[in-house]
Design a protein around this motif. Structure first.
Motif, PDB file in Angstrom:
ATOM      1  N   ALA A 237       0.828  -1.211   0.000  1.00  0.00           N
ATOM      2  CA  ALA A 237       0.000   0.000   0.000  1.00  0.00           C
ATOM      3  C   ALA A 237       0.857   1.253   0.000  1.00  0.00           C
ATOM      4  O   ALA A 237       0.481   2.269  -0.596  1.00  0.00           O
ATOM      5  N   VAL A 238       2.008   1.205   0.644  1.00  0.00           N
ATOM      6  CA  VAL A 238       2.909   2.360   0.680  1.00  0.00           C
ATOM      7  C   VAL A 238       3.307   2.750  -0.734  1.00  0.00           C
ATOM      8  O   VAL A 238       3.305   3.929  -1.098  1.00  0.00           O
ATOM      9  N   ASP A 239       3.618   1.757  -1.566  1.00  0.00           N
ATOM     10  CA  ASP A 239       4.031   2.031  -2.947  1.00  0.00           C
ATOM     11  C   ASP A 239       2.876   2.558  -3.802  1.00  0.00           C
ATOM     12  O   ASP A 239       3.096   3.331  -4.730  1.00  0.00           O
ATOM     13  N   ASP A 240       1.663   2.120  -3.509  1.00  0.00           N
ATOM     14  CA  ASP A 240       0.502   2.481  -4.328  1.00  0.00           C
ATOM     15  C   ASP A 240      -0.238   3.717  -3.825  1.00  0.00           C
ATOM     16  O   ASP A 240      -1.200   4.161  -4.456  1.00  0.00           O
ATOM     17  N   PHE A 241       0.173   4.259  -2.694  1.00  0.00           N
ATOM     18  CA  PHE A 241      -0.588   5.333  -2.067  1.00  0.00           C
ATOM     19  C   PHE A 241      -0.812   6.530  -2.985  1.00  0.00           C
ATOM     20  O   PHE A 241      -1.930   7.022  -3.118  1.00  0.00           O
TER      21      PHE A 241
ATOM     22  N   SER B 203      -0.846   6.912  -6.281  1.00  0.00           N
ATOM     23  CA  SER B 203      -1.782   6.715  -7.392  1.00  0.00           C
ATOM     24  C   SER B 203      -3.218   6.580  -6.892  1.00  0.00           C
ATOM     25  O   SER B 203      -4.146   7.099  -7.508  1.00  0.00           O
ATOM     26  N   VAL B 204      -3.420   5.912  -5.770  1.00  0.00           N
ATOM     27  CA  VAL B 204      -4.765   5.772  -5.217  1.00  0.00           C
ATOM     28  C   VAL B 204      -5.279   7.131  -4.741  1.00  0.00           C
ATOM     29  O   VAL B 204      -6.441   7.494  -4.963  1.00  0.00           O
ATOM     30  N   TYR B 205      -4.414   7.921  -4.108  1.00  0.00           N
ATOM     31  CA  TYR B 205      -4.801   9.252  -3.651  1.00  0.00           C
ATOM     32  C   TYR B 205      -5.221  10.120  -4.835  1.00  0.00           C
ATOM     33  O   TYR B 205      -6.259  10.780  -4.799  1.00  0.00           O
ATOM     34  N   GLU B 206      -4.419  10.124  -5.909  1.00  0.00           N
ATOM     35  CA  GLU B 206      -4.750  10.925  -7.100  1.00  0.00           C
ATOM     36  C   GLU B 206      -6.086  10.490  -7.691  1.00  0.00           C
ATOM     37  O   GLU B 206      -6.896  11.320  -8.104  1.00  0.00           O
ATOM     38  N   SER B 207      -6.320   9.194  -7.732  1.00  0.00           N
ATOM     39  CA  SER B 207      -7.578   8.666  -8.261  1.00  0.00           C
ATOM     40  C   SER B 207      -8.762   9.120  -7.402  1.00  0.00           C
ATOM     41  O   SER B 207      -9.819   9.485  -7.917  1.00  0.00           O
ATOM     42  N   MET B 208      -8.584   9.111  -6.073  1.00  0.00           N
ATOM     43  CA  MET B 208      -9.647   9.550  -5.173  1.00  0.00           C
ATOM     44  C   MET B 208      -9.952  11.030  -5.395  1.00  0.00           C
ATOM     45  O   MET B 208     -11.118  11.429  -5.473  1.00  0.00           O
ATOM     46  N   ILE B 209      -8.925  11.861  -5.528  1.00  0.00           N
ATOM     47  CA  ILE B 209      -9.117  13.296  -5.742  1.00  0.00           C
ATOM     48  C   ILE B 209      -9.805  13.531  -7.084  1.00  0.00           C
ATOM     49  O   ILE B 209     -10.722  14.357  -7.185  1.00  0.00           O
ATOM     50  N   GLU B 210      -9.405  12.796  -8.105  1.00  0.00           N
ATOM     51  CA  GLU B 210     -10.032  12.934  -9.418  1.00  0.00           C
ATOM     52  C   GLU B 210     -11.517  12.581  -9.331  1.00  0.00           C
ATOM     53  O   GLU B 210     -12.371  13.299  -9.865  1.00  0.00           O
ATOM     54  N   SER B 211     -11.843  11.498  -8.627  1.00  0.00           N
ATOM     55  CA  SER B 211     -13.246  11.100  -8.443  1.00  0.00           C
ATOM     56  C   SER B 211     -14.008  12.158  -7.658  1.00  0.00           C
ATOM     57  O   SER B 211     -15.160  12.481  -7.977  1.00  0.00           O
ATOM     58  N   ALA B 212     -13.391  12.687  -6.608  1.00  0.00           N
ATOM     59  CA  ALA B 212     -14.040  13.717  -5.790  1.00  0.00           C
ATOM     60  C   ALA B 212     -14.331  14.957  -6.618  1.00  0.00           C
ATOM     61  O   ALA B 212     -15.403  15.558  -6.496  1.00  0.00           O
ATOM     62  N   ASN B 213     -13.393  15.352  -7.467  1.00  0.00           N
ATOM     63  CA  ASN B 213     -13.591  16.535  -8.321  1.00  0.00           C
ATOM     64  C   ASN B 213     -14.673  16.317  -9.370  1.00  0.00           C
ATOM     65  O   ASN B 213     -15.277  17.278  -9.847  1.00  0.00           O
ATOM     66  N   LYS B 214     -14.931  15.068  -9.711  1.00  0.00           N
ATOM     67  CA  LYS B 214     -15.992  14.758 -10.678  1.00  0.00           C
ATOM     68  C   LYS B 214     -17.347  14.606 -10.005  1.00  0.00           C
ATOM     69  O   LYS B 214     -18.323  14.279 -10.654  1.00  0.00           O
ATOM     70  N   GLY B 215     -17.403  14.792  -8.691  1.00  0.00           N
ATOM     71  CA  GLY B 215     -18.676  14.766  -7.976  1.00  0.00           C
ATOM     72  C   GLY B 215     -18.964  13.484  -7.219  1.00  0.00           C
ATOM     73  O   GLY B 215     -20.078  13.301  -6.732  1.00  0.00           O
ATOM     74  N   ASP B 216     -17.990  12.579  -7.102  1.00  0.00           N
ATOM     75  CA  ASP B 216     -18.203  11.350  -6.344  1.00  0.00           C
ATOM     76  C   ASP B 216     -18.268  11.699  -4.856  1.00  0.00           C
ATOM     77  O   ASP B 216     -17.263  12.032  -4.230  1.00  0.00           O
ATOM     78  N   VAL B 217     -19.479  11.634  -4.299  1.00  0.00           N
ATOM     79  CA  VAL B 217     -19.707  12.049  -2.910  1.00  0.00           C
ATOM     80  C   VAL B 217     -18.944  11.165  -1.929  1.00  0.00           C
ATOM     81  O   VAL B 217     -18.441  11.651  -0.914  1.00  0.00           O
ATOM     82  N   ARG B 218     -18.828   9.883  -2.237  1.00  0.00           N
ATOM     83  CA  ARG B 218     -18.093   8.986  -1.331  1.00  0.00           C
ATOM     84  C   ARG B 218     -16.625   9.392  -1.243  1.00  0.00           C
ATOM     85  O   ARG B 218     -16.045   9.394  -0.156  1.00  0.00           O
ATOM     86  N   ALA B 219     -16.032   9.746  -2.384  1.00  0.00           N
ATOM     87  CA  ALA B 219     -14.631  10.180  -2.383  1.00  0.00           C
ATOM     88  C   ALA B 219     -14.486  11.496  -1.620  1.00  0.00           C
ATOM     89  O   ALA B 219     -13.522  11.696  -0.873  1.00  0.00           O
TER      90      ALA B 219
END
Length: 149
Positions: free
Chosen positions: A82-86, A88-104
């Motif tokens: 998870a340390v290595d993937d953090f 990319s996962v964080y960027e994906s979460m922010i991208e989803s949040a900016n697109k209106g994903d309420v869970r993100a």
């Protein structure tokens, strides 16, 4: 254990659904119900012979101790990767949040600000710290006036 020893473990006061205690014993002896040794709390496992369905009042099939949700070795491996993937996962979460994903968005805010209860507790703690500071501050200042002649 023999079939008769397992039958002796049956509780006459227990609810066996469609079976009474006596009819259950008859069904076991006739081969219509399969009885197996208990895996937990000395309650035998009871299944219908025709479809292997568990009978009400049957014991647990496995013990609670026989499995764990997060074995330590698995969790350690997960955390190491998870340390290595953090990032990319964080960027994906922010991208989803900016697109209106309420869970993100909710996950981001809970991680950043804290859950609502944690946030209000933090505010209350800060307020209490300031009140104690004010309470402990000196209330009067004594000024000594010296007159020289």
């Amino acid at each position: 254990m023999t079939k008769e020893e397992l039958i002796e473990l049956l509780d006459p006061a227990r609810d066996y659904g469609e079976y009474s205690h006596d009819t259950l014993i008859e069904a076991i002896r006739a081969g219509k119900v399969v009885i197996k040794p208990p895996a937990y709390k000395n309650v035998p496992i009871l299944r219908k012979q025709e479809n292997h369905a568990l009978i009400k009042g049957s014991g647990r099939v496995t013990t609670v101790e026989s499995y764990t949700k997060n074995p330590p070795a698995t969790k350690a491996r997960f955390m190491a990767r998870a340390v290595d993937d953090f990032d990319s996962v964080y960027e994906s979460m922010i991208e989803s949040a900016n697109k209106g994903d309420v869970r993100a968005q909710k996950l981001f805010m809970e991680m950043f600000v804290g859950r609502p209860k944690e946030a209000t507790e933090a505010l209350q703690k800060n307020m209490m710290d300031k009140l104690f500071e004010a309470a402990l501050a000196p209330k009067e200042q004594v000024i000594e006036v010296v007159q020289s002649s």
